[in-house]
Design a protein around this motif. Sequence first.
Motif, mmCIF file in Angstrom:
data_model
loop_
_atom_site.group_PDB
_atom_site.id
_atom_site.type_symbol
_atom_site.label_atom_id
_atom_site.label_comp_id
_atom_site.label_asym_id
_atom_site.label_seq_id
_atom_site.Cartn_x
_atom_site.Cartn_y
_atom_site.Cartn_z
ATOM 1 N N ARG A 66 0.753 -1.246 0.017
ATOM 2 C CA ARG A 66 0.046 -0.167 -0.042
ATOM 3 C C ARG A 66 0.864 1.256 -0.072
ATOM 4 N NH1 ARG A 66 -3.394 -2.040 5.010
ATOM 5 N NH2 ARG A 66 -4.629 -3.883 4.059
ATOM 6 N N THR A 90 -2.151 4.995 -12.100
ATOM 7 C CA THR A 90 -3.079 3.913 -11.712
ATOM 8 C C THR A 90 -2.586 3.090 -10.407
ATOM 9 O OG1 THR A 90 -3.581 3.468 -14.076
ATOM 10 C CG2 THR A 90 -4.117 1.779 -12.351
ATOM 11 N N ASN A 139 -0.582 4.351 -8.269
ATOM 12 C CA ASN A 139 -0.543 5.354 -7.247
ATOM 13 C C ASN A 139 -2.003 5.590 -6.460
ATOM 14 O OD1 ASN A 139 0.360 7.183 -5.446
ATOM 15 N ND2 ASN A 139 0.580 8.735 -6.727
ATOM 16 N N VAL A 140 -2.971 5.678 -7.531
ATOM 17 C CA VAL A 140 -4.292 5.505 -7.138
ATOM 18 C C VAL A 140 -4.717 4.201 -6.291
ATOM 19 C CG1 VAL A 140 -6.731 5.562 -7.987
ATOM 20 C CG2 VAL A 140 -5.004 7.288 -8.997
ATOM 21 N N GLU A 141 -4.355 3.279 -6.802
ATOM 22 C CA GLU A 141 -4.733 2.153 -6.255
ATOM 23 C C GLU A 141 -4.016 2.021 -4.625
ATOM 24 O OE1 GLU A 141 -3.245 -0.950 -8.547
ATOM 25 O OE2 GLU A 141 -5.066 -0.920 -9.777
ATOM 26 N N ASN A 142 -2.962 2.474 -4.648
ATOM 27 C CA ASN A 142 -2.410 2.634 -3.257
ATOM 28 C C ASN A 142 -2.947 3.567 -2.317
ATOM 29 O OD1 ASN A 142 -0.191 0.523 -4.349
ATOM 30 N ND2 ASN A 142 1.581 2.438 -4.040
ATOM 31 N N TRP A 143 -3.169 4.688 -2.706
ATOM 32 C CA TRP A 143 -3.987 5.708 -1.876
ATOM 33 C C TRP A 143 -5.454 5.127 -1.538
ATOM 34 C CZ3 TRP A 143 -2.298 8.985 1.069
ATOM 35 C CH2 TRP A 143 -1.113 9.626 1.076
ATOM 36 N N GLN A 144 -5.949 4.497 -2.369
ATOM 37 C CA GLN A 144 -7.411 4.038 -2.026
ATOM 38 C C GLN A 144 -7.148 3.059 -0.776
ATOM 39 O OE1 GLN A 144 -9.621 2.503 -5.365
ATOM 40 N NE2 GLN A 144 -10.734 0.869 -4.357
ATOM 41 N N GLU A 145 -6.157 2.391 -0.799
ATOM 42 C CA GLU A 145 -6.141 1.440 0.237
ATOM 43 C C GLU A 145 -5.514 2.199 1.416
ATOM 44 O OE1 GLU A 145 -6.558 -1.917 0.408
ATOM 45 O OE2 GLU A 145 -7.312 -2.114 -1.453
ATOM 46 N N ARG A 146 -4.870 3.122 1.414
ATOM 47 C CA ARG A 146 -4.128 4.019 2.582
ATOM 48 C C ARG A 146 -5.407 4.686 3.161
ATOM 49 N NH1 ARG A 146 1.192 6.721 1.146
ATOM 50 N NH2 ARG A 146 0.817 7.618 3.235
ATOM 51 N N LEU A 147 -6.192 5.277 2.182
ATOM 52 C CA LEU A 147 -7.315 6.008 2.802
ATOM 53 C C LEU A 147 -8.273 5.098 3.602
ATOM 54 C CD1 LEU A 147 -8.133 8.319 -0.354
ATOM 55 C CD2 LEU A 147 -7.324 8.984 1.977
ATOM 56 N N ILE A 148 -8.422 4.017 3.187
ATOM 57 C CA ILE A 148 -9.077 3.039 3.788
ATOM 58 C C ILE A 148 -8.663 2.669 5.095
ATOM 59 C CG2 ILE A 148 -9.953 0.417 4.302
ATOM 60 C CD1 ILE A 148 -10.623 0.555 1.139
#
Length: 324
Positions: free
Chosen positions: A166, A264, A266-275
Amino acid sequence: MLYTDSLNQAIQTSVDLLRSGDARALARAISTVENRAAGWSELLKALFPHTGKARIIGLTGPPGAGKSTLVDQLAKHYRKEDLTVGIIAVDPTSPYTGGAILGDRIRMQDHFGDPGIYIRSMATRGSLGGLARATADAATVLDASGRDLVMIETVGVGQDEVDIVRLADVTIVILVPGMGDDVQTIKAGIMEIADIFVINKSDREGAERVEREIRALQSLATRHDRWTPPIVKTVASEGVGTGELAKAISDYESFLKKENLEFTKNVENWQERLIEMLRDAMLEKARASIDDGTLQRYAAEIAEHKRDPYTLVEEILGEMARIT
């Protein structure tokens, strides 16, 4: 109001010093976010606009794989290229003191006189997944300080060691000969997160077997980005294979750029980190609303089967929503 103005001024001063290369300001900033000291959130908000330039490299694998030695050799390699490096070493936590219990940083003492390398040990403090809860924030601080690379060496706890994906732009899984069937047993965890595999201590008997097992596992599934993680053999204690590993890292970054996958990912990583950040924030809010005495009473009532935990959690969430 005066306190707020004073805090804001102190944060701006800290940011300016950190950005100018002040090592003490960098150390204080990491301590602030790690310990959740006064102003930690405001500090991260002020630093975030200065981030996004450093490459985040995560290195994980089982205990004894030689992660610290490999990080040490990579740091030397990148310093020869005149790149600045930040190293975060996440250690297991003592259940008694809460402090880190490994001494892996001793192996990196050669770098202590080099201002181009900053090394920080962090304790997991009970976090799952091998990453300290504040590791991502510490990486943010190092990124904002202008480091070209940030390397994160994680505890190496087997299948749970997946949080690194993540955070890292490149994830390296380090294995060693002599693991027996361990490659098979961890395949459901860290095997899937590797962008690059390293077989360290490859001068030992069994290195070819480890490579065959990795190849066999790779043949069973294709990554969604169609990247095939390369396998790099190293003998980190002798500096063998470090250049090849650095090239593999560069090749993967080139692949992401060529396929337009950087954003893409980076977005996936931030999605997980936001959760993860939301989970932490909500947990802190829930914990703050329940004192230890009440929590102990709830636990006793559940243990005695006077009430069920599922209804209780719903009630607590409902109360939090009402207060909000």
